[in-house]
Design a protein around this motif. Sequence first.
Motif, PDB file in Angstrom:
ATOM      1  N   CYS B 425      -7.455  -1.283  -9.908  1.00 53.38           N
ATOM      2  CA  CYS B 425      -8.181  -1.120  -8.655  1.00 53.38           C
ATOM      3  C   CYS B 425      -9.440  -1.962  -8.733  1.00 53.38           C
ATOM      4  O   CYS B 425     -10.121  -1.987  -9.752  1.00 53.38           O
ATOM      5  CB  CYS B 425      -8.537   0.355  -8.443  1.00 53.38           C
ATOM      6  N   ASN B 426      -9.724  -2.679  -7.651  1.00 55.62           N
ATOM      7  CA  ASN B 426     -10.887  -3.561  -7.629  1.00 55.62           C
ATOM      8  C   ASN B 426     -12.211  -2.811  -7.661  1.00 55.62           C
ATOM      9  O   ASN B 426     -13.215  -3.334  -8.121  1.00 55.62           O
ATOM     10  CB  ASN B 426     -10.873  -4.448  -6.379  1.00 55.62           C
ATOM     11  N   VAL B 427     -12.216  -1.574  -7.148  1.00 59.93           N
ATOM     12  CA  VAL B 427     -13.493  -0.866  -6.984  1.00 59.93           C
ATOM     13  C   VAL B 427     -14.188  -0.583  -8.321  1.00 59.93           C
ATOM     14  O   VAL B 427     -15.309  -1.035  -8.538  1.00 59.93           O
ATOM     15  CB  VAL B 427     -13.307   0.424  -6.158  1.00 59.93           C
ATOM     16  N   PRO B 428     -13.534   0.135  -9.251  1.00 60.93           N
ATOM     17  CA  PRO B 428     -14.209   0.333 -10.539  1.00 60.93           C
ATOM     18  C   PRO B 428     -14.405  -0.982 -11.291  1.00 60.93           C
ATOM     19  O   PRO B 428     -15.340  -1.106 -12.077  1.00 60.93           O
ATOM     20  CB  PRO B 428     -13.264   1.259 -11.309  1.00 60.93           C
ATOM     21  N   GLY B 581      -4.473  -3.480   6.665  1.00 58.34           N
ATOM     22  CA  GLY B 581      -4.643  -3.878   5.269  1.00 58.34           C
ATOM     23  C   GLY B 581      -6.095  -3.857   4.834  1.00 58.34           C
ATOM     24  O   GLY B 581      -6.395  -3.756   3.647  1.00 58.34           O
ATOM     25  N   ILE B 582      -6.993  -3.949   5.812  1.00 59.27           N
ATOM     26  CA  ILE B 582      -8.401  -3.875   5.456  1.00 59.27           C
ATOM     27  C   ILE B 582      -8.731  -2.490   4.915  1.00 59.27           C
ATOM     28  O   ILE B 582      -9.533  -2.337   4.012  1.00 59.27           O
ATOM     29  CB  ILE B 582      -9.277  -4.238   6.687  1.00 59.27           C
ATOM     30  N   LEU B 583      -8.087  -1.486   5.449  1.00 55.88           N
ATOM     31  CA  LEU B 583      -8.295  -0.127   4.938  1.00 55.88           C
ATOM     32  C   LEU B 583      -7.743   0.009   3.528  1.00 55.88           C
ATOM     33  O   LEU B 583      -8.420   0.403   2.607  1.00 55.88           O
ATOM     34  CB  LEU B 583      -7.617   0.902   5.845  1.00 55.88           C
ATOM     35  N   ARG B 584      -6.465  -0.288   3.419  1.00 52.69           N
ATOM     36  CA  ARG B 584      -5.836  -0.327   2.105  1.00 52.69           C
ATOM     37  C   ARG B 584      -4.734  -1.370   2.181  1.00 52.69           C
ATOM     38  O   ARG B 584      -3.961  -1.396   3.121  1.00 52.69           O
ATOM     39  CB  ARG B 584      -5.241   1.036   1.727  1.00 52.69           C
ATOM     40  N   LYS B 585      -4.621  -2.159   1.120  1.00 53.27           N
ATOM     41  CA  LYS B 585      -3.715  -3.287   1.195  1.00 53.27           C
ATOM     42  C   LYS B 585      -2.257  -2.892   1.384  1.00 53.27           C
ATOM     43  O   LYS B 585      -1.497  -3.560   2.055  1.00 53.27           O
ATOM     44  CB  LYS B 585      -3.876  -4.170  -0.048  1.00 53.27           C
ATOM     45  N   GLU B 586      -1.851  -1.776   0.785  1.00 53.16           N
ATOM     46  CA  GLU B 586      -0.425  -1.451   0.885  1.00 53.16           C
ATOM     47  C   GLU B 586      -0.066  -1.009   2.292  1.00 53.16           C
ATOM     48  O   GLU B 586       1.105  -0.938   2.666  1.00 53.16           O
ATOM     49  CB  GLU B 586      -0.007  -0.398  -0.153  1.00 53.16           C
ATOM     50  N   MET B 587      -1.094  -0.722   3.123  1.00 58.93           N
ATOM     51  CA  MET B 587      -0.799  -0.309   4.494  1.00 58.93           C
ATOM     52  C   MET B 587      -0.183  -1.442   5.320  1.00 58.93           C
ATOM     53  O   MET B 587       0.485  -1.181   6.316  1.00 58.93           O
ATOM     54  CB  MET B 587      -2.057   0.208   5.182  1.00 58.93           C
ATOM     55  N   THR B 588      -0.408  -2.681   4.912  1.00 58.75           N
ATOM     56  CA  THR B 588       0.226  -3.783   5.632  1.00 58.75           C
ATOM     57  C   THR B 588       1.729  -3.578   5.643  1.00 58.75           C
ATOM     58  O   THR B 588       2.387  -3.756   6.661  1.00 58.75           O
ATOM     59  CB  THR B 588      -0.089  -5.135   4.959  1.00 58.75           C
ATOM     60  N   PRO B 622     -11.108  -8.418   0.608  1.00 59.22           N
ATOM     61  CA  PRO B 622     -10.963  -7.277  -0.296  1.00 59.22           C
ATOM     62  C   PRO B 622     -10.983  -6.013   0.559  1.00 59.22           C
ATOM     63  O   PRO B 622     -11.702  -5.981   1.533  1.00 59.22           O
ATOM     64  CB  PRO B 622     -12.220  -7.349  -1.164  1.00 59.22           C
ATOM     65  N   CYS B 623     -10.217  -5.013   0.202  1.00 57.83           N
ATOM     66  CA  CYS B 623     -10.121  -3.840   1.067  1.00 57.83           C
ATOM     67  C   CYS B 623     -11.499  -3.219   1.302  1.00 57.83           C
ATOM     68  O   CYS B 623     -12.459  -3.542   0.615  1.00 57.83           O
ATOM     69  CB  CYS B 623      -9.168  -2.807   0.467  1.00 57.83           C
ATOM     70  N   ILE B 624     -11.578  -2.333   2.254  1.00 56.76           N
ATOM     71  CA  ILE B 624     -12.880  -1.822   2.706  1.00 56.76           C
ATOM     72  C   ILE B 624     -13.665  -1.146   1.581  1.00 56.76           C
ATOM     73  O   ILE B 624     -14.882  -1.285   1.484  1.00 56.76           O
ATOM     74  CB  ILE B 624     -12.680  -0.868   3.916  1.00 56.76           C
ATOM     75  N   ALA B 625     -12.968  -0.463   0.698  1.00 58.29           N
ATOM     76  CA  ALA B 625     -13.651   0.214  -0.415  1.00 58.29           C
ATOM     77  C   ALA B 625     -14.272  -0.811  -1.358  1.00 58.29           C
ATOM     78  O   ALA B 625     -15.404  -0.653  -1.830  1.00 58.29           O
ATOM     79  CB  ALA B 625     -12.673   1.099  -1.173  1.00 58.29           C
ATOM     80  N   THR B 626     -13.517  -1.895  -1.631  1.00 60.13           N
ATOM     81  CA  THR B 626     -14.050  -2.943  -2.490  1.00 60.13           C
ATOM     82  C   THR B 626     -15.243  -3.617  -1.812  1.00 60.13           C
ATOM     83  O   THR B 626     -16.261  -3.897  -2.449  1.00 60.13           O
ATOM     84  CB  THR B 626     -12.964  -3.993  -2.780  1.00 60.13           C
ATOM     85  N   PHE B 627     -15.084  -3.855  -0.496  1.00 59.89           N
ATOM     86  CA  PHE B 627     -16.167  -4.476   0.259  1.00 59.89           C
ATOM     87  C   PHE B 627     -17.434  -3.626   0.156  1.00 59.89           C
ATOM     88  O   PHE B 627     -18.527  -4.142  -0.078  1.00 59.89           O
ATOM     89  CB  PHE B 627     -15.746  -4.640   1.719  1.00 59.89           C
ATOM     90  N   ALA B 628     -17.265  -2.337   0.301  1.00 56.65           N
ATOM     91  CA  ALA B 628     -18.424  -1.434   0.244  1.00 56.65           C
ATOM     92  C   ALA B 628     -19.088  -1.495  -1.128  1.00 56.65           C
ATOM     93  O   ALA B 628     -20.317  -1.556  -1.227  1.00 56.65           O
ATOM     94  CB  ALA B 628     -17.988  -0.007   0.557  1.00 56.65           C
ATOM     95  N   VAL B 629     -18.277  -1.504  -2.161  1.00 49.36           N
ATOM     96  CA  VAL B 629     -18.861  -1.513  -3.505  1.00 49.36           C
ATOM     97  C   VAL B 629     -19.510  -2.873  -3.799  1.00 49.36           C
ATOM     98  O   VAL B 629     -20.543  -2.954  -4.458  1.00 49.36           O
ATOM     99  CB  VAL B 629     -17.820  -1.102  -4.576  1.00 49.36           C
ATOM    100  N   LEU B 630     -18.930  -3.930  -3.246  1.00 53.69           N
ATOM    101  CA  LEU B 630     -19.550  -5.253  -3.392  1.00 53.69           C
ATOM    102  C   LEU B 630     -20.931  -5.251  -2.755  1.00 53.69           C
ATOM    103  O   LEU B 630     -21.909  -5.754  -3.308  1.00 53.69           O
ATOM    104  CB  LEU B 630     -18.690  -6.326  -2.709  1.00 53.69           C
ATOM    105  N   ILE B 644     -15.672 -13.454   3.585  1.00 57.98           N
ATOM    106  CA  ILE B 644     -15.310 -14.604   4.419  1.00 57.98           C
ATOM    107  C   ILE B 644     -14.596 -15.664   3.593  1.00 57.98           C
ATOM    108  O   ILE B 644     -13.578 -16.220   4.008  1.00 57.98           O
ATOM    109  CB  ILE B 644     -16.566 -15.188   5.099  1.00 57.98           C
ATOM    110  N   SER B 645     -15.119 -15.923   2.389  1.00 59.63           N
ATOM    111  CA  SER B 645     -14.468 -16.934   1.551  1.00 59.63           C
ATOM    112  C   SER B 645     -13.031 -16.564   1.247  1.00 59.63           C
ATOM    113  O   SER B 645     -12.153 -17.429   1.241  1.00 59.63           O
ATOM    114  CB  SER B 645     -15.215 -17.104   0.229  1.00 59.63           C
ATOM    115  N   THR B 646     -12.800 -15.272   0.986  1.00 57.02           N
ATOM    116  CA  THR B 646     -11.426 -14.893   0.644  1.00 57.02           C
ATOM    117  C   THR B 646     -10.513 -15.042   1.858  1.00 57.02           C
ATOM    118  O   THR B 646      -9.353 -15.416   1.709  1.00 57.02           O
ATOM    119  CB  THR B 646     -11.339 -13.444   0.126  1.00 57.02           C
ATOM    120  N   ILE B 647     -11.042 -14.777   3.052  1.00 51.60           N
ATOM    121  CA  ILE B 647     -10.214 -14.946   4.249  1.00 51.60           C
ATOM    122  C   ILE B 647      -9.857 -16.417   4.428  1.00 51.60           C
ATOM    123  O   ILE B 647      -8.694 -16.773   4.664  1.00 51.60           O
ATOM    124  CB  ILE B 647     -10.944 -14.406   5.502  1.00 51.60           C
ATOM    125  N   ILE B 648     -10.858 -17.276   4.263  1.00 53.76           N
ATOM    126  CA  ILE B 648     -10.597 -18.711   4.394  1.00 53.76           C
ATOM    127  C   ILE B 648      -9.595 -19.160   3.330  1.00 53.76           C
ATOM    128  O   ILE B 648      -8.639 -19.879   3.619  1.00 53.76           O
ATOM    129  CB  ILE B 648     -11.916 -19.505   4.270  1.00 53.76           C
TER     130      ILE B 648
END
Lengths: 239, 666
Positions: B425-428, B581-588, B622-630, B644-648
């Motif tokens: 998981c990216n968050v921890p 997917g922004i919420l959680r990636k597997e939701m896509t 990165p999913c919303i939780a990762t974004f928040a922790v970033l 933004i960089s990852t989207i590009i």
Amino acid sequence: MKAKDLGEKVEECLEILFKLEKDRERVKMTELAEKLRFPYSSMTVLLQKLSNMGLIDYEPYKGVKLTDKGKELAIKVIRRHRLSERFLTDILGFDWSEAHEHACKLEHVITNKIEEKLDEKLGKPTVCPHGNPIPTANGKIIFENDIPLSELQPAEEATITRILDENSNLLRRLVAMGILPGVKVTVKEKSPLGGALVLKIGDYEVALGHDVASKICVKTDVPPHRRRHRRRRGSRRIQ
Amino acid sequence: MMFCHERSKKAKNIGNAVKILLAGNPNTGKSVFFNRITGIGVIISNYPGTTVELLKGKTRFNGKEIVIIDLPGTYSLGAGSMDERVARAAILEEESAIVINIVDASNLERNLYLTLQLLELQTPIVVALNMIDEARKRGIEIDHEKLSELLGVPVIPTVATRGEGIKEVVETALKVIDGKITIRPMKVQYGRDIEAIIQELEKVIKERLKTIPRNIRARTLAILLLEGDPEIVEEIKNIDSKVVEAAKRLAEKVEELHGEPASLRIAKERYGVAHSIAKAVTTRYKRKTLFRERLDTLTTNVYTGFPIMISVWVALFALLLYGGSFLEELIVFGWESYVAPIIDKGLFYIVPNEFLYHVISRGLILGLEAGLAVVVPYVTLFYIALAILEDTGYLTRMAYLMDNIMHKMGLHGRAIIPLIAGYGCNVPAVMGTRVLETRRERVLAAFLITLVPCSARTVVILGLIGQYIGLLAVLVMYTLNLAIIAVSGFFLNRIIKGETTGLVMELPPYRIPHPIPVLKKTWIRFREFVYIAFPLLIFGSLFLSALEYSGFLRPVASLMSPVVVGILGLPALTGITLFFGILRKEMTLEMLIVLFGTTDFLAIMNIHQMIVFTIVVTLYFPCIATFAVLGKELGWKTAILIAISTIILAIIIGGITNLILTYFWM
Ligand SMILES: Nc1nc2c(ncn2[C@@H]2O[C@H](COP(=O)(O)OP(=O)(O)OP(=O)(O)O)[C@@H](O)[C@H]2O)c(=O)[nH]1
Ligand SMILES: [Mg+2]
Ligand SMILES: [Zn+2]
């Protein structure tokens, strides 16, 4: 500023540079100004003068470095400083904690002749009251002939002599982990091609990157020319 | 991590509960203590820097309300990296009643350095002499009574992993608080001239400062100032710069006298004290070389270390691919033949609207199946493997071996540990970058972590590529992803300005991982799927149905179609799932099922589109939780920039893949 004052500053500057260079490649102008207690604005003039005299190599932004000629002179000043200290404590009866300050003044007025007589009178001392070596008359100073830790081979043992660090962050980190001058270490493993190494210190092991290891200086018990032949592997001692 | 966080918030209203801090060097067993006392599941691993934040837990002990705080490990109070700063701030600022100092008995001398610093602070402490089992194995016997006598504080031998001595430690701590045991902490005595200088500065401090920040003593402040502690120096400078000037002058005096910086001199003398104490209480016995010491040599040696590392990776992948697919078949069979029909029937009776019933039943059953079929086998297997790697201590050896390669990306070997955690998981993992020293390294590492396919993305990769192309293709995807990370790191290293440091990391001894802690840790990590992912999945499905019902779906989809259809060549509606997917990636993936009403993804996309879709899902935002922790860890500007960089990056790589596949393959 009078010419005499500037002359004194020149000597002092060389002395400080010499001491600072022990721990780094080049000395930053700001640091030098601070140690010299000299206004930063006049530093350029002073450094220009030293540079013209061929005593230092000065590159703006990068910093200052002593030339060989500068080193020679610096060693001379240090010799006079430390002899003065001995004179102050041994003959005039100063306390050793006071000696340094007064010696800072005295060192600049000593001529070659005085230096010679002083040395004789004091019985050719080798260390100052603080235990630092006094350079010999022909400008030799007993350097600790240490080498970077990164040059050691696996299974080699050494004692850390000093840690070169510009901003003391690394020093802080290493000291906290028990890696500091005076500590005995053994290189356990070493990655090839400038990779990291594993250091054993007492009961624990620490991995150090090559760049970190190259900033740690050590002294081996084996003389330098013998070191190459001593690449024993896998010998482990158990305490 | 999230759960501990929630608990910690609850624990803040302490009231009259007794506050106890767990402090000590990294990897000495603080978290094991915390877990044993509070029963709260926290991550415990065999490498320094496992805990990187404050964890608070409230519990009752002998009828008394206590709050235990688990701290990140720190080697000294003059801290460097973020995690160490957290620990030091807590030690200096938290109004704790007592500190339990956890000391590694197998490594006493260095551990005592921090103990001496704690004693200098004059906060009451109790020493837990932990890992005596370990020490014994290494032929070290410590006279804890004598140690207690020398330090002037209680010392209790413990084996935290077996729960031995923990109760006594807490009991003793409470007795000290109640005044039933009086402690007389030793005074750390420096050499005569250093003492004189400390006293001189102490006088200046007492004269000039009315109150000392953080309530520390004048003597302690004097020592910290002489050591040149950057944070403290800055703080005092703002109050009274004369004090700092005096400290500087006196520090210079030390340097003149001893020919070395004051900070070094003081540290040396403190180590001197630690050394003599350790020597006085330690007896060493002859012993044989332990197997794990041989293993240590094998795994770090040039000739054997690299082959072993590669074998470990291959074995890990093989386990995940073959073991995972075996488990998956088992689970799918069980689900489809036993569980799914029951849920379906139940829903039929509960949900009144027929359309809604179809949507929910499909979404739920297939969504859960996708979740269960992939998450349970692959993700749990990964977490188990990760836990084993962590508990053995092998990760640190890997960090050592990878140091050189990581330098090419502007990082050093230590960064490999959070990067690997990122696969879970990216968050921890982003939190884990706290162990890195400079901001530059943290930003770099965090950026790369967001590109690592976490377990949620693994679900997508396996669900599409694994199902429809094959496991080998999955391997290719992962390798490609590694290449993308490496190249990104290489470029980021040139772009991002700032300081780089080098690797300095303690290598803990190898330990045998025990099944129960391993499973516990797996569950701590896995429960996020259960507690967060499944509710989100259900709400997401409902929301999507509502969106479709109200006719909003098509306009939104057509808004995104220039990118989704034009550049990436995907079906227009898949754009909608990317939002989820922004919420959680597997939701896509799950939303694809809900949206199109089928689990046969081939009916939605062709193989070529699946590849592009997977790549985009893996890389974009990165999913919303990762974004928040970033945002929390590195600042919102950096977080937005990374997002933004990852989207590009996702659009570029997805677009290129689309082009290549269109013109050269299919
Ligand atoms: N043999 C032995 N191992 C122990 C003992 N206590 C802890 N350990 C192991 O030591 C390792 C570190 O434990 P943690 O509780 O994560 O250590 P920590 O102090 O919280 O470490 P950081 O969070 O990194 O500062 C784990 O692998 C534990 O299983 C003990 O008494 N004996
Ligand atoms: Mg911990
Ligand atoms: Zn001297």
